[in-house]
Design an enzyme around this catalytic site. Structure first.
Site, PDB file in Angstrom:
ATOM      1  N   ASP A  44      -6.937   4.234  -4.719  1.00 44.43           N
ATOM      2  CA  ASP A  44      -7.625   4.141  -3.417  1.00 44.43           C
ATOM      3  C   ASP A  44      -8.208   5.547  -3.204  1.00 44.43           C
ATOM      4  O   ASP A  44      -8.410   6.279  -4.191  1.00 44.43           O
ATOM      5  CB  ASP A  44      -6.640   3.746  -2.308  1.00 44.43           C
ATOM      6  N   LYS A 104       0.869  -1.184   0.000  1.00 40.51           N
ATOM      7  CA  LYS A 104       0.000   0.000   0.000  1.00 40.51           C
ATOM      8  C   LYS A 104       0.898   1.223   0.000  1.00 40.51           C
ATOM      9  O   LYS A 104       2.011   1.179   0.525  1.00 40.51           O
ATOM     10  CB  LYS A 104      -0.878   0.012   1.257  1.00 40.51           C
TER      11      LYS A 104
END
Ligand code: NDP
Ligand code: 2IT
Length: 447
Positions: free
Chosen positions: A168, A128
């Site tokens: 995201d 991430k």
């Protein structure tokens, strides 16, 4: 060495090693509760220190991002990529651009991604990244310059067989396109190094819809398993970004009625239901015009509740699709008291630990994000496959695959989630996700 493994000891060590990272502590605790009892029954994982290794990222890259705004001011942001675990495939996971981004948030997201990606059945490790950059109020040119500056450093650390980022919060098709263009320019290669690309240059049909659709499909699967369905149900959805939009669309297609949407300013309550036409307005408002959800209330004449979240609106089903910790204990209690029967999380970790306990004690169906929102990364995995074979599948083929993956995730959760007759999806998702990665790590020896 690990004879005294207990949730308390484990968590106290983790907190000592990662001071102040509260979101990361929370995500690990939620997993530790189900995994540590299992590890104690299966000493091979304990002897190899698997959970200790799984909670330490392979590496964390933190870098300066310098760019120039429209007035010629020099701006500095902090960029990150947390490469968490590549035991079952290249690092894979989104990039978040939001002022709240910090190491704790990215470590919680990267850690959860390990289990989520394992559940998809596809060969993807976990990562991430992102930056504390705030896209709100920025011009198109400023966003482009930021994305280029961010990718200038990130390009050294990613690659189609190494690490494949995606979107995201704050990162959609537009930002992915700027970053893909910059990667191509710097590395002189055209590869599937990012997913969520536009269709013209290797993107996949259904990727945009996948997280929200998958979240609704997971709800349908949970209800089906318990003799019910979404059809005719009143649904409360939070958020109004990518995930919320397409979760709403699939709920409508499955015959449900969505009465709320929200953003960081507040929520709208439309008791008549948000139909496809109103949803098209929201998609344009949020994706193209970067507007506020309050404008929906003005346009369609319904209530707007500034500064509030939608969990007090009576509903049968709830779909948190905005951000972490948006359902706290009192919100969970309100949902249960008003008759909510099931929760499917489109967002990552939207419910606090205390909120989850409320759902479990009330024995309502509760699907954690790592299972319910895995459709997004799953179709990212299918985008990687299509890039590798240099072909593009049809929407029908992709939606069928997405639906089958969500069914398979449900099945894996059901296999491991039984708690004396109550289906505990948290336990099911954690155990099923853990075993595949843990067994791969065992096979590699001590690395
Ligand atoms: P978007 O940026 O498209 O939308 C985010 C939405 O959440 C906006 O409505 C935003 O409101 C709201 N929001 C963001 N931060 C906050 C906050 N601190 N408080 C209140 N509201 C907030 O992001 P996505 O729809 O892509 O992501 C939503 C959630 O889904 C996140 O948790 C993400 O991690 C998760 N997720 C996303 C996937 C994907 O494929 N995109 C895949 C799996 C999970 P505002 O406009 O006011 O900022
Ligand atoms: O949280 C997530 O799973 C995502 N933001 C999507 C990641 C991806 O690689 O598609």
């Amino acid at each position: 060495m690990y004879a005294d493994l207990s949730i308390e000891n484990f968590m106290s060590g983790l907190k000592k090693r990662n001071p102040g990272e509260t979101e990361f502590h929370q995500a690990v605790y939620e997993v530790a509760e189900s995994i540590i009892p299992y590890i104690l029954e299966n000493p091979k994982y304990q002897e190899a220190g698997i959970f200790q290794r799984m909670t330490e990222p392979d590496r964390t890259i933190i870098f300066r991002v310098v760019w120039e705004d429209d007035e010629g001011n020099i701006r500095v942001n902090r960029g990150y990529r947390v490469q968490f675990n590549n035991s079952i495939g290249p690092y894979k996971g989104g990039l978040r651009f939001h002022p709240s981004v910090n190491l704790s948030i990215l470590k919680f997201l990267g850690f959860e991604q390990t289990f989520k990606n394992s559940l998809t059945t596809l060969p993807m490790g976990a990562g991430k990244g992102g930056a504390d950059f705030n896209p709100k109020g920025k011009s198109e040119r400023e966003i482009m310059r930021f994305c280029q500056a961010f990718m200038t450093e990130l390009s050294h650390h990613i690659g189609p067989f190494t690490d494949v980022p995606a979107g995201d919060i704050g990162v959609g098709a537009r930002e992915i396109s700027y970053m893909f263009g910059q990667y191509k320019r710097l590395c002189h290669e055209f590869t599937g190094v990012l997913t969520g690309k536009a269709l013209e240059f290797g993107g996949s049909l259904i990727r945009k819809e996948a997280t929200g659709y998958g979240c609704a499909y997971f709800m349908e699967e949970m209800l089906k398993h318990h003799g019910d369905s979404i059809s005719g149900k009143t649904c409360v959805v939070s958020g109004s970004g990518n995930v919320a939009q397409f979760c709403t669309q699939k709920i409508l297609q499955l015959g449900g009625k969505v009465v709320t949407l929200s953003d960081s300013g507040g929520f709208i309550h439309d008791p008549n239901g948000i139909d496809q036409e109103k949803l098209n307005y929201v998609i344009d408002l949020k994706t193209n015009r970067r507007g506020r959800i309050s404008e929906y209330a003005e346009k369609f004449g319904c209530d707007y509740h500034a500064g509030e979240r939608p969990w007090g609106v009576p509903c049968d089903l709830a779909f948190p699709c905005a951000t972490q910790n948006e359902i706290e204990k009192n919100h969970a209690e309100l949902l249960v008291a008003n008759g909510c029967k099931a929760v499917s999380e489109g967002a990552n970790m939207p419910t606090t630990i205390e909120g989850v306990s409320v759902f479990h004690n009330a024995k309502i169906l509760y699907a954690p994000g790592k299972a319910a929102n895995a459709g997004g990364v799953a179709v990212s995995g299918l985008e990687m496959t299509q890039n590798s074979i240099r072909l593009a599948w049809t929407s029908q083929e992709l939606e069928e695959r997405l639906q089958n993956i969500m069914k398979s995730i449900h099945k894996q959760c059901a296999t491991y989630g039984d708690d004396n007759g109550y289906m505990n999806y948290v336990k099911g998702a954690n155990l099923a996700g853990f075993i595949k990665v843990a067994d791969a790590m065992l096979a590699y020896g001590v690395i």
